[in-house]
Structure formats: C-alpha cells, structure tokens
Design a protein around this motif. Structure first.
Motif, PDB file in Angstrom:
ATOM      1  N   ASP A 133     -20.050  64.795 -96.213  1.00 19.67           N
ATOM      2  CA  ASP A 133     -19.065  65.884 -96.169  1.00 19.67           C
ATOM      3  C   ASP A 133     -17.691  65.408 -95.711  1.00 19.67           C
ATOM      4  O   ASP A 133     -16.780  66.221 -95.541  1.00 19.67           O
ATOM      5  CB  ASP A 133     -19.550  67.004 -95.246  1.00 19.67           C
ATOM      6  CG  ASP A 133     -20.793  67.691 -95.769  1.00 19.67           C
ATOM      7  OD1 ASP A 133     -20.905  67.875 -97.004  1.00 19.67           O
ATOM      8  OD2 ASP A 133     -21.667  68.030 -94.949  1.00 19.67           O
ATOM      9  N   GLY A 134     -17.556  64.108 -95.443  1.00 19.26           N
ATOM     10  CA  GLY A 134     -16.279  63.560 -94.998  1.00 19.26           C
ATOM     11  C   GLY A 134     -16.044  63.664 -93.504  1.00 19.26           C
ATOM     12  O   GLY A 134     -14.955  63.357 -93.016  1.00 19.26           O
ATOM     13  N   ARG A 135     -17.036  64.081 -92.752  1.00 21.52           N
ATOM     14  CA  ARG A 135     -16.900  64.214 -91.296  1.00 21.52           C
ATOM     15  C   ARG A 135     -17.076  62.852 -90.640  1.00 21.52           C
ATOM     16  O   ARG A 135     -17.914  62.059 -91.050  1.00 21.52           O
ATOM     17  CB  ARG A 135     -17.933  65.189 -90.749  1.00 21.52           C
ATOM     18  CG  ARG A 135     -18.020  66.500 -91.495  1.00 21.52           C
ATOM     19  CD  ARG A 135     -16.938  67.431 -91.115  1.00 21.52           C
ATOM     20  NE  ARG A 135     -17.123  68.722 -91.795  1.00 21.52           N
ATOM     21  CZ  ARG A 135     -16.172  69.579 -91.975  1.00 21.52           C
ATOM     22  NH1 ARG A 135     -14.973  69.335 -91.524  1.00 21.52           N
ATOM     23  NH2 ARG A 135     -16.383  70.704 -92.605  1.00 21.52           N
ATOM     24  N   LEU A 136     -16.313  62.588 -89.579  1.00 24.26           N
ATOM     25  CA  LEU A 136     -16.207  61.252 -88.988  1.00 24.26           C
ATOM     26  C   LEU A 136     -16.937  61.060 -87.668  1.00 24.26           C
ATOM     27  O   LEU A 136     -17.049  61.978 -86.860  1.00 24.26           O
ATOM     28  CB  LEU A 136     -14.736  60.923 -88.740  1.00 24.26           C
ATOM     29  CG  LEU A 136     -13.778  61.047 -89.910  1.00 24.26           C
ATOM     30  CD1 LEU A 136     -12.356  60.776 -89.427  1.00 24.26           C
ATOM     31  CD2 LEU A 136     -14.163  60.129 -91.034  1.00 24.26           C
ATOM     32  N   ALA A 137     -17.373  59.815 -87.465  1.00 25.91           N
ATOM     33  CA  ALA A 137     -17.890  59.348 -86.174  1.00 25.91           C
ATOM     34  C   ALA A 137     -17.487  57.885 -86.047  1.00 25.91           C
ATOM     35  O   ALA A 137     -17.241  57.211 -87.055  1.00 25.91           O
ATOM     36  CB  ALA A 137     -19.405  59.491 -86.099  1.00 25.91           C
ATOM     37  N   VAL A 138     -17.408  57.398 -84.813  1.00 27.83           N
ATOM     38  CA  VAL A 138     -17.048  55.996 -84.573  1.00 27.83           C
ATOM     39  C   VAL A 138     -18.249  55.238 -84.021  1.00 27.83           C
ATOM     40  O   VAL A 138     -19.067  55.797 -83.290  1.00 27.83           O
ATOM     41  CB  VAL A 138     -15.841  55.847 -83.613  1.00 27.83           C
ATOM     42  CG1 VAL A 138     -14.563  56.301 -84.279  1.00 27.83           C
ATOM     43  CG2 VAL A 138     -16.052  56.587 -82.317  1.00 27.83           C
ATOM     44  N   TYR A 139     -18.326  53.950 -84.385  1.00 27.28           N
ATOM     45  CA  TYR A 139     -19.402  53.074 -83.935  1.00 27.28           C
ATOM     46  C   TYR A 139     -18.807  51.736 -83.534  1.00 27.28           C
ATOM     47  O   TYR A 139     -17.983  51.165 -84.252  1.00 27.28           O
ATOM     48  CB  TYR A 139     -20.445  52.877 -85.047  1.00 27.28           C
ATOM     49  CG  TYR A 139     -21.193  54.152 -85.349  1.00 27.28           C
ATOM     50  CD1 TYR A 139     -22.315  54.503 -84.614  1.00 27.28           C
ATOM     51  CD2 TYR A 139     -20.747  55.024 -86.328  1.00 27.28           C
ATOM     52  CE1 TYR A 139     -22.996  55.694 -84.870  1.00 27.28           C
ATOM     53  CE2 TYR A 139     -21.409  56.217 -86.585  1.00 27.28           C
ATOM     54  CZ  TYR A 139     -22.532  56.540 -85.857  1.00 27.28           C
ATOM     55  OH  TYR A 139     -23.193  57.727 -86.103  1.00 27.28           O
ATOM     56  N   ALA A 140     -19.245  51.235 -82.383  1.00 30.80           N
ATOM     57  CA  ALA A 140     -18.715  49.981 -81.840  1.00 30.80           C
ATOM     58  C   ALA A 140     -19.288  48.782 -82.570  1.00 30.80           C
ATOM     59  O   ALA A 140     -20.492  48.715 -82.827  1.00 30.80           O
ATOM     60  CB  ALA A 140     -19.043  49.881 -80.354  1.00 30.80           C
ATOM     61  N   VAL A 141     -18.397  47.834 -82.910  1.00 33.32           N
ATOM     62  CA  VAL A 141     -18.860  46.584 -83.497  1.00 33.32           C
ATOM     63  C   VAL A 141     -19.809  45.931 -82.495  1.00 33.32           C
ATOM     64  O   VAL A 141     -19.621  46.041 -81.285  1.00 33.32           O
ATOM     65  CB  VAL A 141     -17.672  45.659 -83.858  1.00 33.32           C
ATOM     66  CG1 VAL A 141     -16.975  45.111 -82.636  1.00 33.32           C
ATOM     67  CG2 VAL A 141     -18.099  44.542 -84.771  1.00 33.32           C
ATOM     68  N   GLY A 142     -20.858  45.332 -82.989  1.00 36.85           N
ATOM     69  CA  GLY A 142     -21.855  44.719 -82.117  1.00 36.85           C
ATOM     70  C   GLY A 142     -23.034  45.617 -81.821  1.00 36.85           C
ATOM     71  O   GLY A 142     -24.068  45.140 -81.344  1.00 36.85           O
ATOM     72  N   SER A 143     -22.921  46.921 -82.101  1.00 38.12           N
ATOM     73  CA  SER A 143     -24.042  47.834 -81.866  1.00 38.12           C
ATOM     74  C   SER A 143     -24.994  47.821 -83.060  1.00 38.12           C
ATOM     75  O   SER A 143     -24.614  47.449 -84.180  1.00 38.12           O
ATOM     76  CB  SER A 143     -23.540  49.258 -81.623  1.00 38.12           C
ATOM     77  OG  SER A 143     -22.985  49.799 -82.816  1.00 38.12           O
ATOM     78  N   SER A 144     -26.225  48.234 -82.842  1.00 37.13           N
ATOM     79  CA  SER A 144     -27.200  48.281 -83.942  1.00 37.13           C
ATOM     80  C   SER A 144     -26.795  49.313 -84.995  1.00 37.13           C
ATOM     81  O   SER A 144     -27.013  49.106 -86.187  1.00 37.13           O
ATOM     82  CB  SER A 144     -28.607  48.572 -83.405  1.00 37.13           C
ATOM     83  OG  SER A 144     -28.625  49.801 -82.714  1.00 37.13           O
TER      84      SER A 144
END
Length: 136
Positions: A98-109
């Motif tokens: 749906d185009g909704r955003l979340a952020v994820y840290a590099v290095g995380s699974s």
C-alpha cells in the motif's frame, strides 16, 4: 503531482555508505524529522506524506492543508532514495504493497531479509539502493 511513492519496494543503504548499523539521526535535520515520522508510526505513512510533512514543518505550513499539498507537489521533488537515512545513517526503508513505510537498521535480520527481496509478511519486494553520496 510528482509521484514519490513506492510500493512493495525496499530502499537499501547506498553502495558507498560507511554505515554498519542503523544510527538514529538527531537534531533538527531533515533526516531526523524523516526518521521520527517513519519510526514513530511504522506502516502508517507513504513517502509523499513524509516528504510533505517534513517540508511543512520546516516552513511553518499546516501539514493538513490540501492547497499547500497541491502547491508543494506542483513541482518535482526528490524521493526517499536521496535521503540521508540510507546514505549516511544506515537505515533501509520498506514500502509495503500500500506504499506505507517502515525503517530497518542495516545489520539486522529484518534488513537482510528485505535486502534479499522478502518482506516481513513473506511477499516479494523490489530492492533499490539509496543514491550514492558521491559521483563515480
């Protein structure tokens, strides 16, 4: 209107980033405001919402004004691939179907799975790298 929204896409960190982990941007920067909006409400806002809200906040404009929204998007604007979140701070940005955003840290699974093209719900995502900070 300029379309800055992505769907079923993961914006990975830039190829030339030195980030090895996600670091929360601080201060009154565009990156800090962008991070705050996305991280405080994962999968609630689209790219166009985030970009406009950050601009509106920095310019003292109401983020709820349809007229301001229309005027803002009457001219082209850079998408989140140009954000310092992926270029400097080590954050990948996932846009769901749906185009909704979340952020994820590099290095995380979670980041690793998204970078391999698999969303948290198991669906497939297109992987696009954030823009490089320097020209080749």
């Amino acid at each position: 209107m300029e379309n800055v929204d992505y769907t079923s896409t993961f914006i990975s960190v830039a190829p030339d980033t030195s980030a090895v982990a996600g670091v929360e941007p601080v201060g009154s920067t565009i990156a800090a405001a962008t991070f705050s909006l996305i991280a405080s409400a994962p999968y609630a806002l689209r790219s166009s919402d985030v970009i406009f809200r950050v601009w509106a906040s920095r310019h003292g404009v109401s983020a709820d004004s349809p007229d301001e929204w229309a005027a803002f998007y009457a001219t082209p604007h850079a998408c989140l691939r140009s954000s310092d979140l992926g270029k400097r701070y080590g954050w990948g940005i996932h846009a769901d179907a749906d185009g909704r955003l979340a952020v994820y840290a590099v290095g995380s699974s979670e980041y690793a799975a998204l970078a391999d093209g698999v969303a948290p719900d198991g669906s497939t995502v297109v992987v696009r790298a954030a823009m490089r900070s320097s020209r080749r």
